[in-house]
Structure formats: C-alpha cells, structure tokens
Design an enzyme around this catalytic site. Structure first.
Site, PDB file in Angstrom:
ATOM      1  N   GLY A  46     -67.865  38.249  23.701  1.00  0.00           N
ATOM      2  CA  GLY A  46     -67.500  38.495  22.346  1.00  0.00           C
ATOM      3  C   GLY A  46     -66.130  38.946  22.420  1.00  0.00           C
ATOM      4  O   GLY A  46     -65.541  39.602  23.529  1.00  0.00           O
ATOM      5  N   GLN A  51     -58.356  42.815  20.202  1.00  0.00           N
ATOM      6  CA  GLN A  51     -58.222  42.726  21.504  1.00  0.00           C
ATOM      7  C   GLN A  51     -57.330  41.693  21.838  1.00  0.00           C
ATOM      8  O   GLN A  51     -56.994  41.325  23.112  1.00  0.00           O
ATOM      9  CB  GLN A  51     -59.606  42.174  22.260  1.00  0.00           C
ATOM     10  N   CYS A  89     -66.740  45.313  28.438  1.00  0.00           N
ATOM     11  CA  CYS A  89     -65.797  44.942  27.348  1.00  0.00           C
ATOM     12  C   CYS A  89     -64.230  44.268  28.404  1.00  0.00           C
ATOM     13  O   CYS A  89     -64.060  45.136  28.980  1.00  0.00           O
ATOM     14  CB  CYS A  89     -65.182  46.230  26.700  1.00  0.00           C
ATOM     15  N   LEU A  90     -63.842  43.199  27.691  1.00  0.00           N
ATOM     16  CA  LEU A  90     -62.763  42.430  28.318  1.00  0.00           C
ATOM     17  C   LEU A  90     -61.588  43.743  28.189  1.00  0.00           C
ATOM     18  O   LEU A  90     -60.680  43.468  29.044  1.00  0.00           O
ATOM     19  CB  LEU A  90     -62.271  41.320  27.727  1.00  0.00           C
ATOM     20  N   HIS A 131     -70.750  46.033  18.642  1.00  0.00           N
ATOM     21  CA  HIS A 131     -69.945  46.178  19.774  1.00  0.00           C
ATOM     22  C   HIS A 131     -68.867  45.468  19.129  1.00  0.00           C
ATOM     23  O   HIS A 131     -67.381  46.065  19.131  1.00  0.00           O
ATOM     24  CB  HIS A 131     -69.945  45.436  21.013  1.00  0.00           C
ATOM     25  N   GLU A 132     -68.729  44.493  18.556  1.00  0.00           N
ATOM     26  CA  GLU A 132     -67.510  43.634  17.933  1.00  0.00           C
ATOM     27  C   GLU A 132     -66.852  44.134  16.661  1.00  0.00           C
ATOM     28  O   GLU A 132     -65.839  44.466  16.529  1.00  0.00           O
ATOM     29  CB  GLU A 132     -67.546  42.166  17.948  1.00  0.00           C
ATOM     30  N   HIS A 135     -65.046  47.389  17.336  1.00  0.00           N
ATOM     31  CA  HIS A 135     -63.700  47.051  17.500  1.00  0.00           C
ATOM     32  C   HIS A 135     -62.699  46.987  16.246  1.00  0.00           C
ATOM     33  O   HIS A 135     -61.847  47.493  16.351  1.00  0.00           O
ATOM     34  CB  HIS A 135     -63.254  46.021  18.329  1.00  0.00           C
TER      35      HIS A 135
END
Ligand code: ZN
Length: 149
Positions: A46, A51, A89-90, A131-132, A135
């Site tokens: 995701g 991000q 997470c990226l 999670h997203e 963000h």
C-alpha cells in the site's frame, strides 16, 4: 508512468493531515498510476499520498492480487475484535513490528472518477486500509507498535 520518490520517516510531510480530493481529473489519474508503479517497484502492499509528498487523501493498495484505489477513504465501521500482526512501511525502512488492528472494517471511498464505493473486508485488507488511512492523518505504524518483530 513515472516512479515517485518515497518520503521517509523524519520528513514532516508524513506528519501532516491530508486534504480531500475535489478534482477527479487527469492529474489525479497520473498520480494514481505513478503511485501503483512506485509501490510495485518497492514491493509494497500500500502507498498513501504523503508517502510521495502529496498531502491529499489518496491511497493505493494491492491485497491478495486485487488492486484498490481509494480517494477520500473513510472507515465507517470497525469490529471491536482486533488482531495483532506484523506491519512494515515503505516510509520506515528496515523496521517491522506488531500492531493491533480491527479484524473487520467497512471503508467508504471514491474511485478515480469520483464515484462512491463501500467495501467491507477483514484481516489483511482491514489492516492495510487502517495503516493507509492513518497515513492520511499523519500517523505512522510505529506510533501504535506494541513491539518490534
Ligand atoms: Zn505505511
């Protein structure tokens, strides 16, 4: 399509609240395509707007082979039951940890043309959406992490 630079923890962009998307135009579509490409290139599940440095309520995900684009997502229901599982997470390289998330959620969002959709899903789908959406509110999984894994 083009790869976008992934913003890493420590950058204030990741801590800001995102604005709603109001224009469902070609600029949005290019951004969504770029976000998918960037997510794939980095082996992510995701990716959210902040991000890639965009403070708008935009999420892309790929869960169990199914792709999702969520514009202005809103979690409208969540189960009381939670599950502890591992996340990464990226934007937080080389860190994984256990986070509790609702087992099941319902999310309402718009697609790239502005049409409203509602999906109810559980387990990894629910985890990924939570999670997203975090963000989009300036929250990172490490804020909620019970322990490293
Ligand atoms: Zn993340």
């Amino acid at each position: 399509m083009a790869l976008r630079n992934v913003v890493k923890m420590g950058d204030e962009t990741l801590r800001k609240k995102c604005k709603k998307v109001e224009k469902f135009d070609e600029n949005l579509w290019v951004l969504l395509d770029d976000m998918f490409e960037t997510m794939h290139k980095n082996n992510g599940m995701g990716l959210a707007g902040p991000q890639v440095g965009i403070l708008k309520q935009i999420v892309v995900m790929e869960v169990n082979g199914a792709k999702f684009e969520m514009i202005n997502p809103e979690i409208t229901e969540q189960s009381a039951e939670t599950i502890d599982d591992e996340e990464g997470c990226l934007s937080v390289p080389n860190t994984n940890g256990i986070v509790a998330r609702p087992k099941e959620i319902t999310v309402r969002f718009q697609d790239r043309y502005g049409f409203y959709m509602v999906i109810t899903g559980e387990d990894i789908f629910a985890r990924c959406v939570c999670h997203e959406v975090d963000h989009l509110n300036g929250i990172l999984f490490v804020d909620k992490m019970k322990k490293k894994s």
